[in-house]
Design an enzyme around this catalytic site. Structure first.
Site, PDB file in Angstrom:
ATOM      1  N   GLY A 242       0.833  -1.198   0.000  1.00  0.00           N
ATOM      2  CA  GLY A 242       0.000   0.000   0.000  1.00  0.00           C
ATOM      3  C   GLY A 242       0.868   1.248   0.000  1.00  0.00           C
TER       4      GLY A 242
ATOM      5  N   CYS B 209       4.026   2.675  12.644  1.00  0.00           N
ATOM      6  CA  CYS B 209       5.236   3.484  12.465  1.00  0.00           C
ATOM      7  C   CYS B 209       5.468   4.412  13.657  1.00  0.00           C
ATOM      8  CB  CYS B 209       5.161   4.306  11.190  1.00  0.00           C
ATOM      9  SG  CYS B 209       4.679   3.333   9.784  1.00  0.00           S
TER      10      CYS B 209
END
Lengths: 83, 399
Positions: free
Chosen positions: B71, B324
């Site tokens: 993605g 993240c």
């Protein structure tokens, strides 16, 4: 190089930004789909096509009518003369 | 010990049928899809079949789907590819503040290359205001990128309204659909976007396969140069097993979508109801317009990573913000953009459910989570005077 203007095409393939040798694969593919006497227009930004497309026309017996330049890409005109 | 996986926005396990569909392409069907002999042709057919399945899931023509490695690559491709293709028409992009890092950082890299980015604010639920887009549009605007839903807060954005505004000005719209594709119904004809990013592992497919929908006739500069794979738009020998798996996962998602949504929503609502009984815990994202498998919160006085650690010791796997941000121990820019304070944003936690979760899994979480919170608050210098989370005591008493 033969420069032309205002040629009316029967079929157009927009392959601007698509990688080499898509211009030759598209040509090969589309020339089979059009009738003899019809004109194919290929839009591409690939400089190598300036050599490749006229050479391809000579090899396959089709008529290279010429190119028209725009700011970002070229328009190639090919008339189907092969059977 | 019971194991409960509540981190389906991070990734999902492969469905057995998906793995089965992939196996031949790791073994005997190893051909290169560009090879002209039968082994190559079968690999090419397998890719084209997968393309049709992915296209069918979002109701587009197969020729508009370009496979990518992820993605993130699809997002990079969309932003860079359109910005570069359109730079002679304008160098202005509009990007929301609740995007995934693969959009945020790509937009930042374009800023360094001379493009101008307007960063769209969001409201307290993380919703983009379509009127703000109207105001941000200039004659130079070539692209708007707004996520379909953020995996951190679960809020589903008003993409259709954004597209309507953009169409008036003939501006291209990209939406990151990684969190939505395969998890809610997506009909591109209805949504109207020009580009849409997807990732297979978000709907029980493999990692290493993603896709970008590119509206027919849209010119885009490639991200990866080389051969003529993906119609000359994305070079590199295809990851055939992963693409085949993505196709299978897409066909299963299409078949089972309503059933999955119904199952997930029940569990999600039970989590939200139960967790909000704990004092000084707040839901993040929109209360209704949210992903059916997504429950996200901020917990006052304590820190997300510590919660994750203690929960994992109880066999419960969850996330704190995006994968993240979580690793970087950094306050989530998404939460900050919603007006949540930096201190409170540290207490972010996301539970995302999946088809193998049960109501008993939620009971287990609702039993263990208050104990974890209590334990951490006992240690927290910020939580003095704090009540008992397991008893639903009211609020911080000061001190």
């Amino acid at each position: 190089m033969k420069f032309v203007q205002g040629i009316k095409a029967d079929v157009t393939a927009d392959i601007v930004y698509m990688m080499c040798p898509m211009h030759l694969l598209k040509l090969d593919d589309l020339i089979k789909q059009i009738e003899t006497g019809q004109v194919l227009e290929i839009l591409t930004d690939y400089d190598g096509a300036l050599e490749d497309i006229p050479a391809w026309c000579e090899k396959t017996g089709n008529e290279f009518l010429g190119i028209e330049e725009t700011e970002d890409y070229y328009k190639f005109y090919i008339k189907k003369t092969s059977s | 010990m019971r194991k409960v996986y509540f981190d389906h926005v991070a990734t999902n396990p492969l469905l057995p049928e998906v793995l089965d569909s992939m196996m031949p392409y790791f073994k005997e069907e190893f051909g290169n899809p560009l090879s002209v002999y039968d082994l190559g042709l079968r690999a090419r057919d397998a890719i084209e079949n997968a393309r049709s399945e992915v296209a069918s899931l979002i109701n587009v023509k197969p020729s508009t789907i370009v496979f990518t490695s992820s993605g993130a690559e699809a997002n990079n491709f969309a932003l860079k590819g359109i910005a570069l293709a359109k730079q002679n028409e304008g160098k202005h992009l509009i990007v929301s503040r609740v995007e995934h890092h693969s959009v945020l950082n790509t937009a930042r890299s374009l800023e360094k290359m001379g493009f101008v980015v307007t960063w769209l604010p969001v409201d307290k639920y993380g919703l983009v205001d379509p009127d703000a887009i109207k105001k941000a549009l200039t004659k130079e605007t070539v692209l708007i990128s707004v996520t379909h839903a953020s995996s951190e807060i679960g809020t589903i954005e008003p993409i259709k309204e954004i597209v309507n505004i953009a169409k008036e000005k003939k501006v291209i719209v990209h939406s990151d659909g990684v969190a939505t594709c395969g998890n809610i119904p997506v009909d591109i004809q209805d949504l109207g976007v020009d580009l849409y990013s997807m990732a297979a592992h978000q709907f029980y497919g493999p990692k290493g396969a993603g896709a970008l929908y590119i509206r027919e006739g849209l010119r885009i500069v490639p991200l990866i140069y080389g051969g003529i794979q993906e119609s000359g738009r994305r070079a590199g020998t295809e990851n055939v097993p992963a693409i085949v798996g993505m196709g299978k996962a897409a066909s299963l998602a299409k078949r089972d979508l309503n059933q999955r949504i119904e199952h997930n929503k029940k569990l999600r609502d039970k989590i939200i109801e139960g967790v909000l009984k704990i004092p000084n815990v707040y839901l993040t994202g929109h209360p209704e317009r949210r992903l059916p498998h997504h429950a996200s919160f901020v917990v006052e006085f304590i820190e997300g990573e510590a919660m994750l650690l203690l929960l994992s010791m109880k066999g419960i796997y969850a996330a704190s913000g995006s994968a993240c941000s979580s690793r970087a121990l950094k306050s989530s820019p998404v939460l900050l953009s919603m007006g949540i304070s930096s201190a409170l944003a540290q207490g972010s936690i996301v539970f995302s459910v999946g088809i193998s979760n049960t109501s008993e899994d939620v009971d287990y979480l609702l039993n263990e989570f208050p104990l974890v919170i209590n334990k951490l608050r006992e240690m927290s210098p910020f939580a003095k005077g704090w009540g008992d989370a397991t008893k639903g005591d009211k609020c911080y008493t000061g001190g």
